[in-house]
Design a protein around this motif. Structure first.
Motif, PDB file in Angstrom:
ATOM      1  N   GLN A 233       0.828  -1.217   0.000  1.00 21.14           N
ATOM      2  CA  GLN A 233       0.000   0.000   0.000  1.00 21.14           C
ATOM      3  C   GLN A 233       0.862   1.266   0.000  1.00 21.14           C
ATOM      4  O   GLN A 233       0.504   2.279  -0.597  1.00 21.14           O
ATOM      5  N   LEU A 234       2.036   1.186   0.650  1.00 18.59           N
ATOM      6  CA  LEU A 234       2.912   2.356   0.737  1.00 18.59           C
ATOM      7  C   LEU A 234       3.914   2.417  -0.415  1.00 18.59           C
ATOM      8  O   LEU A 234       4.840   3.233  -0.397  1.00 18.59           O
ATOM      9  N   GLY A 235       3.753   1.510  -1.385  1.00 21.96           N
ATOM     10  CA  GLY A 235       4.639   1.533  -2.547  1.00 21.96           C
ATOM     11  C   GLY A 235       6.034   1.025  -2.245  1.00 21.96           C
ATOM     12  O   GLY A 235       7.001   1.369  -2.924  1.00 21.96           O
ATOM     13  N   ILE A 236       6.165   0.208  -1.208  1.00 23.63           N
ATOM     14  CA  ILE A 236       7.464  -0.359  -0.852  1.00 23.63           C
ATOM     15  C   ILE A 236       7.536  -1.759  -1.469  1.00 23.63           C
ATOM     16  O   ILE A 236       6.674  -2.602  -1.175  1.00 23.63           O
ATOM     17  N   PRO A 237       8.521  -2.017  -2.361  1.00 25.04           N
ATOM     18  CA  PRO A 237       8.549  -3.311  -3.042  1.00 25.04           C
ATOM     19  C   PRO A 237       8.684  -4.483  -2.063  1.00 25.04           C
ATOM     20  O   PRO A 237       9.429  -4.407  -1.090  1.00 25.04           O
ATOM     21  N   THR A 238       7.929  -5.554  -2.335  1.00 27.53           N
ATOM     22  CA  THR A 238       8.014  -6.784  -1.523  1.00 27.53           C
ATOM     23  C   THR A 238       8.107  -7.948  -2.509  1.00 27.53           C
ATOM     24  O   THR A 238       7.801  -7.785  -3.691  1.00 27.53           O
ATOM     25  N   PRO A 239       8.482  -9.147  -2.043  1.00 28.53           N
ATOM     26  CA  PRO A 239       8.367 -10.306  -2.926  1.00 28.53           C
ATOM     27  C   PRO A 239       6.876 -10.485  -3.250  1.00 28.53           C
ATOM     28  O   PRO A 239       6.017 -10.043  -2.481  1.00 28.53           O
ATOM     29  N   SER A 240       6.554 -11.154  -4.383  1.00 30.16           N
ATOM     30  CA  SER A 240       5.137 -11.442  -4.625  1.00 30.16           C
ATOM     31  C   SER A 240       4.674 -12.389  -3.511  1.00 30.16           C
ATOM     32  O   SER A 240       5.462 -13.196  -2.997  1.00 30.16           O
TER      33      SER A 240
END
Ligand code: AMP
Length: 369
Positions: A111-118
């Motif tokens: 939601q905050l636009g911080i990349p995560t693994p799928s």
């Protein structure tokens, strides 16, 4: 002048509470701990309120305290909610609630636009199969709650392993994550106080073995200003969104395409232990300052380089550290047990060569790979 002394109640009495108290006493703070026994690492560093003594010991801790904090993200939400009716708890419920569940945590990061693994949360063989279709292999299956030090994690290398893996670990809520082909594991420790002041420590590199952090290099080598700024921006978004007060840690993967967030912890963190001698203000002191309504301290390193080596399982040849210049031994007063964090050694150095030479001399504390 207003007195700054605060009575700080800590839920938990382990090594993190111990180091918070050690950092907080020079500021005039007082500590009480809600723990299990007089053998715990914090027990002699403040008043112990033992869970086993009577049902009122938590009430007594809350009566003692001006502010409550905690050592673990597995702290009971109900307890925190109840305490917060009368006494401020920092970090507050939202930070705790989010970091208790890997799915909620990743939703917030996304939601905050911080990349995560799928990722996909699953609760049945069918949903796991569907998730593997979407995320593909290799992927990592983790428990959504209560996982730490790599516990509750299962690598799925091939689609043929899905049914067997579900048989072994299924029957509860899990999260499937895409396997990240990372270059290094990094983390960042940030702090926000009740006056909305933010400070950030430099990104550090963490080396794990069998899921347990073995050593940290601080600051991480060859980090561009842009990468540090990116990590700080992630933290700023998280701190503000959570209205977080205290230390917040984010573990990250460094990949070819930039930083990818792994998990966060609403507390002082093992990868921040280097700050005790390595930074102008330690993470512990800054946490105490943050929750006490005090201005935050300078997070910059005292020396060009520092390292933190964990002492795991057995105490080992600590005299080597005691005899080494610019090495600082921290023991937590815990009995030896396989895989247990018993202490750490901090090193500071002027150059990379000096740092790695010191680490080499202490290699008995590191896993034999
Ligand atoms: P965690 O408990 O999520 O911090 O995971 C423990 C360790 O497993 C991490 O420090 C990584 O070394 C590894 N790991 C966790 N998640 C992933 C992932 N999605 N891809 C690759 N490695 C991972």
């Amino acid at each position: 002048m207003t007195p700054i002394t605060k009575c700080i109640g800590v839920l938990g009495a382990g090594q993190l509470g111990r180091m918070l108290a050690i950092a907080g006493y020079p500021l005039g703070q007082k500590f009480g701990f809600y723990g299990n026994s007089d053998d715990e690492p914090s027990a002699l560093l403040g008043q112990m309120y033992k869970q086993s003594d009577d049902a009122d010991s938590l009430t007594q801790l809350v009566e003692f305290a001006d502010v409550i904090t905690y050592e673990s993200e597995n702290t009971s939400i109900e307890q925190v909610r109840e305490i917060a009716k009368t006494t401020p708890v920092y970090p507050a419920e939202k930070s705790l609630y989010t970091s208790q569940h890997r799915g909620r945590e990743k939703d917030l990061l996304a939601q905050l636009g911080i990349p995560t693994p799928s990722y996909q949360v699953v609760d049945s063989l069918e949903s796991l199969k569907a998730a593997v279709e979407i995320i593909s292999v290799p992927s990592i299956l983790k428990t959504t709650t209560e996982g730490y030090d790599g516990k509750g994690q299962f690598l799925i290398r091939d689609e043929s392993e899905v049914e067997q893996t579900w048989k072994e670990v299924g029957g509860r809520e899990l999260i499937l994550e895409g396997f990240v082909d990372f270059k290094r594991e990094l983390s960042i420790v940030a702090v926000r106080n009740t006056n909305n002041e933010h400070v950030y420590y430099p990104l550090v590199q963490n080396v794990h073995h069998k899921g347990i952090l073995r050593y940290t290099i601080a600051p991480a080598r060859e980090i561009s200003e842009e990468t540090q700024k990116q990590a700080e921006l992630f933290m700023e978004r998280l701190l503000d969104e959570l209205d977080h007060v205290g230390v917040l840690t984010l573990e990250l993967f460094e990949t070819e395409s930039g930083l990818v967030a792994n998990e966060m912890a609403p507390r002082v963190h093992n990868s921040g232990h280097w700050t005790i001698e390595g930074a102008k203000t330690s993470q512990f002191e800054n946490h105490v300052r943050a929750i006490s309504g005090l201005p935050l301290g300078d997070t910059s390193p005292r020396q060009p380089l520092a390292a933190m080596i964990n002492i795991i399982g057995e105490t080992g040849p600590i005299e080597k550290a005691l005899q080494m210049p610019d090495a600082f031994l921290h023991l937590y007063d815990k009995a030896e047990r396989e895989g247990r964090k018993l202490g750490h050694i901090n090193l500071i150095a002027e150059t990379e060569d000096e740092l790695y030479e010191k680490i080499k001399q202490l290699n008995e504390f590191l896993p034999k790979i």
